[in-house]
Design a protein around this motif. Structure first.
Motif, PDB file in Angstrom:
ATOM      1  N   ARG A 261       0.856  -1.176   0.000  1.00  0.00           N
ATOM      2  CA  ARG A 261       0.000   0.000   0.000  1.00  0.00           C
ATOM      3  C   ARG A 261       0.895   1.229   0.000  1.00  0.00           C
ATOM      4  N   VAL A 262       0.333   2.313  -0.474  1.00  0.00           N
ATOM      5  CA  VAL A 262       1.146   3.528  -0.529  1.00  0.00           C
ATOM      6  C   VAL A 262       0.826   4.485   0.606  1.00  0.00           C
ATOM      7  N   LEU A 263      -0.358   4.312   1.230  1.00  0.00           N
ATOM      8  CA  LEU A 263      -0.730   5.196   2.327  1.00  0.00           C
ATOM      9  C   LEU A 263      -0.917   4.381   3.601  1.00  0.00           C
ATOM     10  N   ALA A 264      -0.291   4.829   4.675  1.00  0.00           N
ATOM     11  CA  ALA A 264      -0.397   4.077   5.929  1.00  0.00           C
ATOM     12  C   ALA A 264      -1.554   4.590   6.775  1.00  0.00           C
ATOM     13  N   GLY A 265      -1.695   5.912   6.881  1.00  0.00           N
ATOM     14  CA  GLY A 265      -2.767   6.421   7.727  1.00  0.00           C
ATOM     15  C   GLY A 265      -2.699   7.920   7.942  1.00  0.00           C
ATOM     16  N   LEU A 266      -3.563   8.352   8.852  1.00  0.00           N
ATOM     17  CA  LEU A 266      -3.697   9.772   9.160  1.00  0.00           C
ATOM     18  C   LEU A 266      -3.379  10.017  10.624  1.00  0.00           C
ATOM     19  N   ALA A 267      -2.851  11.191  10.923  1.00  0.00           N
ATOM     20  CA  ALA A 267      -2.597  11.538  12.322  1.00  0.00           C
ATOM     21  C   ALA A 267      -2.935  13.008  12.543  1.00  0.00           C
ATOM     22  N   CYS A 268      -3.276  13.333  13.772  1.00  0.00           N
ATOM     23  CA  CYS A 268      -3.613  14.723  14.116  1.00  0.00           C
ATOM     24  C   CYS A 268      -2.800  15.166  15.312  1.00  0.00           C
ATOM     25  N   GLU A 269      -2.322  16.380  15.258  1.00  0.00           N
ATOM     26  CA  GLU A 269      -1.661  16.964  16.425  1.00  0.00           C
ATOM     27  C   GLU A 269      -2.446  18.213  16.788  1.00  0.00           C
ATOM     28  N   HIS A 270      -3.112  18.140  17.934  1.00  0.00           N
ATOM     29  CA  HIS A 270      -3.989  19.240  18.337  1.00  0.00           C
ATOM     30  C   HIS A 270      -3.210  20.337  19.067  1.00  0.00           C
ATOM     31  N   ARG A 404     -11.947  12.477   9.318  1.00  0.00           N
ATOM     32  CA  ARG A 404     -12.898  11.489   8.761  1.00  0.00           C
ATOM     33  C   ARG A 404     -13.071  11.704   7.261  1.00  0.00           C
ATOM     34  N   ILE A 405     -13.106  12.953   6.841  1.00  0.00           N
ATOM     35  CA  ILE A 405     -13.270  13.260   5.414  1.00  0.00           C
ATOM     36  C   ILE A 405     -12.078  12.697   4.624  1.00  0.00           C
ATOM     37  N   LEU A 406     -10.885  12.927   5.139  1.00  0.00           N
ATOM     38  CA  LEU A 406      -9.692  12.453   4.411  1.00  0.00           C
ATOM     39  C   LEU A 406      -9.622  10.924   4.425  1.00  0.00           C
ATOM     40  N   HIS A 407     -10.035  10.329   5.523  1.00  0.00           N
ATOM     41  CA  HIS A 407     -10.015   8.864   5.610  1.00  0.00           C
ATOM     42  C   HIS A 407     -10.909   8.285   4.514  1.00  0.00           C
ATOM     43  N   GLU A 408     -12.048   8.905   4.347  1.00  0.00           N
ATOM     44  CA  GLU A 408     -13.018   8.475   3.327  1.00  0.00           C
ATOM     45  C   GLU A 408     -12.459   8.760   1.924  1.00  0.00           C
ATOM     46  N   ALA A 409     -11.954   9.990   1.748  1.00  0.00           N
ATOM     47  CA  ALA A 409     -11.486  10.397   0.414  1.00  0.00           C
ATOM     48  C   ALA A 409     -10.365   9.495  -0.094  1.00  0.00           C
ATOM     49  N   PHE A 410      -9.512   9.056   0.781  1.00  0.00           N
ATOM     50  CA  PHE A 410      -8.390   8.199   0.355  1.00  0.00           C
ATOM     51  C   PHE A 410      -8.693   6.716   0.548  1.00  0.00           C
ATOM     52  N   ALA A 417      -5.463   1.402  -0.512  1.00  0.00           N
ATOM     53  CA  ALA A 417      -6.041   2.717  -0.777  1.00  0.00           C
ATOM     54  C   ALA A 417      -5.622   3.203  -2.158  1.00  0.00           C
ATOM     55  N   SER A 418      -6.577   3.845  -2.855  1.00  0.00           N
ATOM     56  CA  SER A 418      -6.235   4.315  -4.204  1.00  0.00           C
ATOM     57  C   SER A 418      -5.760   5.756  -4.151  1.00  0.00           C
ATOM     58  N   VAL A 419      -4.814   6.090  -4.990  1.00  0.00           N
ATOM     59  CA  VAL A 419      -4.312   7.469  -5.001  1.00  0.00           C
ATOM     60  C   VAL A 419      -4.196   7.994  -6.428  1.00  0.00           C
ATOM     61  N   THR A 420      -4.942   7.409  -7.319  1.00  0.00           N
ATOM     62  CA  THR A 420      -4.798   7.822  -8.714  1.00  0.00           C
ATOM     63  C   THR A 420      -5.669   9.022  -9.035  1.00  0.00           C
ATOM     64  N   ARG A 421      -5.390   9.613 -10.161  1.00  0.00           N
ATOM     65  CA  ARG A 421      -6.119  10.775 -10.628  1.00  0.00           C
ATOM     66  C   ARG A 421      -7.567  10.390 -10.938  1.00  0.00           C
TER      67      ARG A 421
END
Ligand code: ADP
Ligand code: ASP
Ligand code: MG
Length: 429
Positions: A261-270, A404-410, A417-421
């Motif tokens: 896979r090319v994407l591992a995940g998302l993280a947030c720093e508040h 959540r939006i980015l998790h869905e989008a990617f 996960a797909s990352v193509t145009r």
């Protein structure tokens, strides 16, 4: 930390099992920890347990110190904070004894676990394994206090928040353990914090590099320096849930990652603050002074930008809001020394980051981040891309939604996960 030596003698597999605050939150849970340790020992393993303070305890202790002084002395803070682990360590040893096992507790200074003297964020220099080896040889379980050490002047030190992970991985490296098991309150490492993003997918494995990036960008499931040590000494780390039998997530080298896979995940720093200095004179000396001052702050300065407008320069960067108070005198000095015409500080921001080995090579990733957030009218600023991540700042109040939006989008919930145009007529995602 110096390179570990395999200890001669013992042939039994050796497991280091680390339990976080929620896993030792009350006596019933401590009994569960004792059961897990004894089960492993009965299966034929030597067992070293590392525990954190009981849930909420470190915050309570630090809160007491801050009631006495708003900016307490770091040496005394460490003396106070280290007591949290002292209690949970002894309780865990007692719980093992109560279930018919033998156990001996160790505080950092009793091993000793030597660190430098950077109070509240000390780095491990050396881990003495003699006393642990002695108790293991007698059939006992060694229970070691996480998070704490001792410097060369016998001052108590702590390793920084979440530091019990560092203790566990450093011990596993020093002892040449077969596995370092990090037991926590989720079942492994997910594509995004499962408490914020219910569609987060548990990963079977993740590369040390990707986890390092996720951890440094706010995924607190593993403390960032514990991942550095695991990577350096190739410690097999298994992150798993305390309250389930399920297999968790393994940290592996890039080559052996199970999933392509090319994407591992998302993280947030508040709670990030953004500082912008504008109207600076364009001068290499001045720039060097600025960078030296930022380095002196010894904090996680990120998203550093440098813009030149004619003869003037503006600089912006982020740092944790909690560091602003400590950084303020240096920042004020900066304004004076560098002749900035204005300094603007914005707070309440969250850095959202997408991590994966494919981030740099695919320009459409940045485009998709912006497009998907724009659709939901979430402004993102200060986008920065490097080899392994793309990060941007959003308003703190919208950060969970953005995640959540980015998790869905990617499509991170899918194994690949797909990352193509985009290919549909409108070019929309
Ligand atoms: P412990 O007290 O066991 O050390 P922490 O609270 O430090 O536990 O870390 C576990 C928490 O990390 C989880 O409860 C979860 O909310 C958070 N977390 C953040 N990002 C992730 C992720 N990608 N995968 C799993 N957990 C995550
Ligand atoms: N008790 C410490 C903290 O709360 C260390 C840890 O939990 O790992 O940060
Ligand atoms: Mg933790």
């Amino acid at each position: 930390m110096s390179a570990p030596e395999k200890y001669p003698g013992s042939r039994r597999p050796l497991l280091v099992k680390k339990f976080g605050g929620t896993s030792v939150a009350d006596i019933e849970r401590i009994r569960k920890v004792a059961r897990l340790a004894l089960e492993s020992q009965r299966e034929g393993n030597d067992v070293v347990v590392v525990v954190s303070a009981m849930s909420g305890e470190t915050n309570r202790l630090l809160g007491l110190a801050h009631q006495v002084l708003p900016l307490p002395d770091a040496r005394e803070l460490d003396v106070i904070a280290a007591t949290g682990e002292q209690v949970s360590t002894a309780l865990t040893a007692l719980a093992i004894q109560a279930q018919g096992g033998q156990a001996c507790s160790f505080l950092g200074h009793q091993l000793p676990l030597r660190t430098d003297s950077a109070f509240t964020r000390a780095r491990i220099l050396q881990v003495e394994q003699e006393r642990i080896r002695e108790v293991l040889a007698c059939g006992q379980i060694a229970v070691v206090a996480g998070f704490q050490g001792v410097d060369s002047n016998d001052n108590i030190t702590t390793l920084g928040r979440g530091g019990s992970d560092i203790t566990a991985v450093a011990l596993a490296a020093a002892l040449g353990a077969d596995v370092c098991e990090i037991y926590t309150d989720v079942e492994g490492i997910y594509t995004a914090d499962p408490r914020v993003c219910p569609s987060g997918r548990k990963l079977k494995s993740i590369s040390y590099e990707e986890m390092l990036e996720l951890a440094s960008l706010g995924a607190k499931v593993l403390q960032v320096r514990s991942v550095e040590i695991a990577m350096k000494y190739e410690v097999p780390v298994h992150v798993r849930g305390t309250f389930t039998e399920e297999e968790g997530t393994w940290l592996v080298s890039r080559e052996t990652a199970f999933e392509a896979r090319v994407l591992a995940g998302l993280a947030c720093e508040h709670n990030q603050a953004r500082v912008e200095l504008s109207g600076l004179e364009h001068h290499p000396e001045r720039m060097a002074e600025l960078m030296e001052l930022l380095a002196e702050l010894n904090t996680s300065v990120d998203l550093l930008r440098h813009r030149q407008e004619g003869t003037q320069v503006s600089i912006s960067f982020t740092l944790p809001e909690g560091e602003l108070l400590r950084a303020k005198p240096s920042l004020e000095r900066l304004v004076d020394d560098l002749g900035a015409s204005a300094i603007q500080v914005s707070t309440g921001l969250t850095k959202v980051s997408l991590v994966g080995i494919g981030v740099r090579s695919d320009p459409w990733i940045a485009a998709r981040v912006c497009r998907s957030l724009a659709r939901h009218r979430i402004p993102v600023s200060d986008l920065a891309v490097n080899e392994l991540r793309i990060s941007g700042l959003v308003e703190g109040s919208r950060a969970d939604e953005a995640l959540r939006i980015l998790h869905e989008a990617f499509e991170l919930a899918r194994a690949e996960a797909s990352v193509t145009r985009p290919t549909n007529a409108e070019g929309a995602w």
